[in-house]
Every structure is written in C-alpha cells, then in structure tokens.
Write a protein that holds these residues in place. Structure first.
Motif, PDB file in Angstrom:
ATOM      1  N   UNK A 211      25.894   9.481   0.436  1.00  0.00           N
ATOM      2  CA  UNK A 211      26.797   9.171   0.965  1.00  0.00           C
ATOM      3  C   UNK A 211      25.620   9.492   2.668  1.00  0.00           C
ATOM      4  N   UNK A 212      26.334   8.969   3.203  1.00  0.00           N
ATOM      5  CA  UNK A 212      26.200   8.862   5.241  1.00  0.00           C
ATOM      6  C   UNK A 212      26.471   9.955   6.081  1.00  0.00           C
ATOM      7  N   UNK A 213      26.024  11.549   7.124  1.00  0.00           N
ATOM      8  CA  UNK A 213      26.405  11.951   7.062  1.00  0.00           C
ATOM      9  C   UNK A 213      26.657  11.600   8.388  1.00  0.00           C
ATOM     10  N   UNK A 214      27.393  12.214   9.483  1.00  0.00           N
ATOM     11  CA  UNK A 214      28.641  11.875  11.014  1.00  0.00           C
ATOM     12  C   UNK A 214      26.931  11.189  11.983  1.00  0.00           C
ATOM     13  N   UNK A 215      26.118  12.116  11.610  1.00  0.00           N
ATOM     14  CA  UNK A 215      25.135  11.494  12.291  1.00  0.00           C
ATOM     15  C   UNK A 215      23.989  10.347  11.904  1.00  0.00           C
ATOM     16  N   UNK A 216      24.468   9.620  10.635  1.00  0.00           N
ATOM     17  CA  UNK A 216      23.661   9.058  10.266  1.00  0.00           C
ATOM     18  C   UNK A 216      22.659   9.357   9.146  1.00  0.00           C
ATOM     19  N   UNK A 217      22.688  10.211   9.094  1.00  0.00           N
ATOM     20  CA  UNK A 217      22.111  10.232   8.419  1.00  0.00           C
ATOM     21  C   UNK A 217      21.380  10.052   6.730  1.00  0.00           C
ATOM     22  N   UNK A 218      21.009   9.375   5.463  1.00  0.00           N
ATOM     23  CA  UNK A 218      21.571   9.114   4.429  1.00  0.00           C
ATOM     24  C   UNK A 218      20.996  10.748   3.472  1.00  0.00           C
ATOM     25  N   UNK A 219      21.841  10.966   2.568  1.00  0.00           N
ATOM     26  CA  UNK A 219      21.697  11.815   1.628  1.00  0.00           C
ATOM     27  C   UNK A 219      21.632  11.429   0.074  1.00  0.00           C
ATOM     28  N   UNK A 220      20.642  11.465  -0.184  1.00  0.00           N
ATOM     29  CA  UNK A 220      20.491  11.086  -1.540  1.00  0.00           C
ATOM     30  C   UNK A 220      20.272  12.337  -2.684  1.00  0.00           C
ATOM     31  N   UNK A 221      22.086  11.786  -3.134  1.00  0.00           N
ATOM     32  CA  UNK A 221      22.588  12.911  -4.545  1.00  0.00           C
ATOM     33  C   UNK A 221      22.216  12.452  -5.665  1.00  0.00           C
ATOM     34  N   UNK A 222      21.664  10.808  -5.839  1.00  0.00           N
ATOM     35  CA  UNK A 222      21.536  10.207  -6.855  1.00  0.00           C
ATOM     36  C   UNK A 222      20.736  10.931  -7.826  1.00  0.00           C
ATOM     37  N   UNK A 223      21.544  10.680  -9.653  1.00  0.00           N
ATOM     38  CA  UNK A 223      21.044  11.131 -10.807  1.00  0.00           C
ATOM     39  C   UNK A 223      21.138  10.504 -11.538  1.00  0.00           C
ATOM     40  N   UNK A 224      20.079   9.783 -12.553  1.00  0.00           N
ATOM     41  CA  UNK A 224      20.470   9.237 -13.704  1.00  0.00           C
ATOM     42  C   UNK A 224      20.978  10.218 -14.631  1.00  0.00           C
ATOM     43  N   UNK A 225      20.835  11.350 -14.628  1.00  0.00           N
ATOM     44  CA  UNK A 225      20.706  12.553 -15.667  1.00  0.00           C
ATOM     45  C   UNK A 225      22.273  13.155 -15.637  1.00  0.00           C
TER      46      UNK A 225
ATOM     47  N   UNK B  41      21.794  16.235 -17.377  1.00  0.00           N
ATOM     48  CA  UNK B  41      21.257  17.245 -16.972  1.00  0.00           C
ATOM     49  C   UNK B  41      20.109  17.183 -15.984  1.00  0.00           C
ATOM     50  N   UNK B  42      20.807  18.172 -14.067  1.00  0.00           N
ATOM     51  CA  UNK B  42      20.167  18.180 -13.235  1.00  0.00           C
ATOM     52  C   UNK B  42      21.174  19.502 -12.930  1.00  0.00           C
ATOM     53  N   UNK B  43      20.320  20.261 -13.016  1.00  0.00           N
ATOM     54  CA  UNK B  43      20.689  21.607 -12.385  1.00  0.00           C
ATOM     55  C   UNK B  43      19.727  22.493 -11.159  1.00  0.00           C
ATOM     56  N   UNK B  44      19.260  21.338 -10.512  1.00  0.00           N
ATOM     57  CA  UNK B  44      18.185  21.872  -9.433  1.00  0.00           C
ATOM     58  C   UNK B  44      18.963  21.947  -8.303  1.00  0.00           C
ATOM     59  N   UNK B  45      19.331  23.355  -8.050  1.00  0.00           N
ATOM     60  CA  UNK B  45      19.813  24.061  -6.288  1.00  0.00           C
ATOM     61  C   UNK B  45      21.030  23.590  -6.387  1.00  0.00           C
ATOM     62  N   UNK B  46      22.211  23.966  -4.630  1.00  0.00           N
ATOM     63  CA  UNK B  46      23.047  23.613  -4.987  1.00  0.00           C
ATOM     64  C   UNK B  46      23.748  22.093  -5.699  1.00  0.00           C
TER      65      UNK B  46
END
Length: 499
Positions: free
Chosen positions: A208-222, A224-229
């Motif tokens: 997703x791209x935030x309002x200020x233009x920052x791209x946040x990569x939350x992609x996962x191919x698993x 199970x991925x229990x790493x943080x929030x």
C-alpha cells in the motif's frame, strides 16, 4: 418431489445507466461542507503529466470523467474534474506525495460496484482510478498463491486461476466489474465465505502507498508469518482512508471438480433455520454457499428475467451449493441431506442441479436480485449482520412500516454468515417513507447487537451510524490511526469517519 429443472438461459450483464442530472449532488443531498483542501491548478496537471507517461492515463474532458462521478445505485454524485490512472506503484507514490504536499484531496476509484458511495468524490477530489493496475504477477500452483496488482477484475483472476486448476476464495455477483483492491478495501464477503472465510484470513500480504507517498511492503508468500504486528489488517476494510492498496497476495484453494446446487422451497423461517443447521451437520466440508431468498425477491427476479420459478410458490427459498473432488462421496452426502430434510417435512419442494447450465440458471435467480429490484425508480438497500434467530425480522417489521407506501420490501442474502440484504423499492421516495426507514433500520440493528454494514463498508452513507456497531473507544482509536497515517486528511475525505 424434486421437479425437473427448466432450461437454462444465459443472461448478459445488465447495465442501468441513468442520466446524470437525475442524481443529486452528494454535497447537497447529504449537507456536506467542503474541507479546506487546495484546488487543482494547471501546474498540478503538468506535474501529473510528467508522472504518467501516456495521455490516456489522465482524463480531463467532462465527457470522459462523468462516469467516475456517479455510482451504480444513484446514491451519490461528485464534482471531480481530474481522473488519474496509474499503472505502477511508483506512479501512485509520486501522485500521493504531490497531493499531500499540496493538500489536494483524493478519491480512490475501483470497479464502481460499491453501495455506500465510498469510491465517488463529493466535491472536486482528484479521482485515482486503479483500472490500469491490472497485472497478474504470479500464480504459484504449488503454494496456492496469487500475486497481482489491485486493479485486477475479480472475474479475470478467476479465469486465470482456473487454467492452473485453482479458484478464488472470493466470489461475488459483481465479479465481472469489481476489482480485487476494492474487494480488500471494503472487506467484501460474497457467497463463498461460509467455506473459505473472509479476506482477513485469505489475504497473505499486500502493498500500500500511504498519504505521504511512502510505499509500505506488507507482502508475504507464507500462510505463517508471525513477525510483529499484522499491519495488513488495517488496510483490509479501511475503504481507502489509510492508504492506497496497490498489490496483493492471496491464498487460493485448489479447483473443485464436483458441484451440486439445491434450490429448496420452505414454508416457514423456522424451517430455514432447521435446514441451515442440517446442512452444516450433513454436508460439512463440502458446503460452499448457503443463501436465503424470500418470495418477493424471487418474484421480482423471475419477472425481470422473463423466466419462471423452478418450483412452486413458497414464503422462503434456499440456495445451497456444494463443491468437492470426489463425486460419489459428495453425491452420497447430498442425497443423505435431502432424504433427511424431506422425510421430516423441513423442506417442502426443490430442485437439484449438477449440470453447469442448470446450475448457472439457479444462481442467476439469486445473483440478479439486486439488478431486478433496481429497475424501480428508487431502491434503498441495507447490508446488515443480524443474529440468525432474528435474521428475517427486519423484513417483516419494515413491511408493516412502509409496505403500503412502496412496491417492494424484500430480504435475501448470505444466511451462512448472518448477512441479510434488506431492500425497499418503489416509484417515489417520499419524505414520509424516508422518515419511516432511517434511522429505524439501524436502530433495530443496534438493539440486536448486529452490524450496520456486513460486507459493503461505511463509505459516505453510514458514518453517522458507525457508533451503532462500534464503541466510542473503538471509534476514537480509529480516528487516532487516521490522523497518524493521513494527517492532512487527503485520502477519501468525508468517508467512514466523521472528522
């Protein structure tokens, strides 16, 4: 007992285009005051042209932008004059960064199949259409994962997956138009939820791209991925108010090879509940869909389609679908279920289809209800979650309140996940009718501790009713998150939260 099914007819998609002037402007209809956002200038247009290389990626002609300013159901109409159609996440990032710096408001536009006005501008917001972000990046048949851009149309994804013997966990009547990004943004449910669960469970990751233009990569191919929030969950159901979803990874089930559809007639709502209970017990893991249709819904639909009901007149109908991979096993379970509910008089009549054309016809009777009801001059639709014991009470109550003033008061929906669609339609929406409906429907829902929006979001139409289903503390936290992630409030203003 089970009648021979009438021949299947295939129906093309119905388009109900209305003259734009017939739709009141949202700002006037809902009394909305424009927030102090900047207005688009020639310098902004020139900047957008430098970001988007192809001339068809920017629409400025009113004849081209008009379709992006009104929704399918004629609830809302905006005044947007600029439509931007990015192809890449990088282009989205550049657009949002500039808009945030200039305080230009943005409305995120998907397939325009929503019912709450969530993707339509109210004033002159820049319209960010995701339609060109339609690339399928990966279909991994070993892990069962689909990776694609957010503008992919749901039906196209289904077609590509089938070539790999996989299916989408999500299926909607609007799949020919809706986009997967919009599905995530509204946390769409659909007819397969009883089998595969909602998108919070099937979406492995997103970008997703935030309002200020920052791209946040939350992609996962698993799985199970229990790493943080699990930050992806903030964007699913946020309706474009926290960021613009640009890519998604979804876990997709293996294609099923057997399919049975039952269209059942029932004499009481108690029989509906008993049938649902027995379907869960006796069909178990092969039960994919469980839908309720009332008499009025079916009558309107068969008249609209100029066809006939496959069974005689009943107060209630249920459409059940099973899918699996072992025909003998599935057929035995379906027959055992039918024997049980028929012998005990729970189900009074019905048809059983396993041929594709006949299955298609039965599903048309369910999927075409919204289009059939919408052919009236006004149509109000309510998307509610209610306890199953009181699931249909809202329809009965509203028939008493406004049935004599309208042509149609009907209820249908996903009884398998407690989601009913109350629909009220007629020739003229008078002030008297409106006062008898709103906010009564939502007050009724609140008393039963239900949800004022089961699967279509809050959008522009329901922010003032959000507190009917969420606590003050929860709404306060939502506002704090919104302010942190979009301090200038440029993303989908006037939607979801009243701030």
């Amino acid at each position: 007992m089970f009648n021979k099914l009438i021949p299947c007819m295939r129906y093309s998609k119905l388009l109900f285009e209305r003259h734009l002037h017939q739709i009141p402007l949202s700002k006037d209809r809902y009394g909305i005051i424009r927030k102090p956002f900047a207005k688009t200038m020639d310098s902004d247009i020139q900047l957008f042209k430098s970001i988007l290389p192809d001339k068809n990626q920017i629409l400025l002609d009113p004849q081209d932008t008009v379709g992006y300013n009104r929704d399918y159901f004629r609830y809302v109409r905006g005044l947007g004059t600029v439509v931007l159609k990015p192809r890449t996440t990088k282009e989205v990032s550049h657009i949002l960064r500039h808009c945030n710096n200039r305080r230009l408001a943005i409305s995120i536009f998907g397939g325009n199949t929503g019912v709450c006005g969530g993707s339509i501008p109210v004033f002159d917001e820049i319209i960010l259409s995701m339609e060109l972000m339609n690339k399928i990046e990966v279909i991994d048949e070993y892990s069962g994962i689909l990776v694609c851009q957010s503008g992919c149309v749901l039906e196209k994804l289904e077609e590509k997956l089938l070539s790999k013997r996989m299916i989408m966990p999500l299926d909607l009547g609007s799949k020919g138009s809706c986009q997967i990004g919009g599905n995530l943004a509204t946390n769409a449910g659909g007819i397969r939820l009883v089998r595969y669960g909602n998108l919070h469970g099937t979406v492995l990751g997103l970008e997703a791209v935030l309002a200020n233009g920052t791209t946040i990569d939350l992609m996962s191919n698993f799985q199970k991925d229990n790493t943080g929030y699990h930050l992806k969950h903030m964007f699913i159901g946020s309706e474009g108010t926290l960021g613009v979803i640009t890519r998604v990874a979804i876990a997709c089930p293996t294609e099923t090879t057997t399919q049975n559809v039952l269209f059942l007639g029932l004499r009481s709502y108690e029989a509906v509940l008993q049938t649902f209970l027995e379907s869960k017990k006796r069909l178990g893991e092969i039960l994919t869909s469980c839908e309720l249709i009332d008499r009025v819904s079916l009558e309107v639909t068969v008249n609209h389609l100029k066809t006939a009901s496959p069974i005689k007149d009943f107060p209630f109908y249920m459409l059940l679908e099973t899918t699996g991979i072992q025909k003998e096993h599935d057929d035995e379970k379906v027959q055992s279920f039918l024997d049980y509910v028929i012998e005990r008089g729970i189900v009074s009549d019905g048809v059983h289809a396993c041929e594709p054309s006949k299955i298609d016809h039965l599903w048309k009777l369910r999927e075409m209800i919204p289009a059939a009801v919408y052919s009236n001059r006004f149509c109000l639709t309510y998307d509610l979650s209610l306890p199953l014991k009181e699931f249909y009470d809202i329809v009965t109550v509203m028939r008493r309140r406004v049935g004599h003033l309208t042509k149609i008061v009907c209820g249908f929906g996903h009884i398998g996940d407690s989601n009913i669609h109350l629909t009220i339609a007629g020739d003229e929406l008078t002030g008297e009718i409106q006062l008898l409906i709103d906010p009564f429907v939502y007050e009724f829902t609140r008393k039963l501790k239900g949800s004022v929006s089961a699967e279509h979001g809050i959008g522009l139409l329901k922010p003032k009713y959000l507190n009917y289903s969420k606590s003050t503390e929860a709404i306060t936290l939502m506002k704090q998150i919104k302010m942190m992630m979009d301090p200038n409030g440029i993303l989908n203003p006037y939607k979801v939260l009243q701030i």
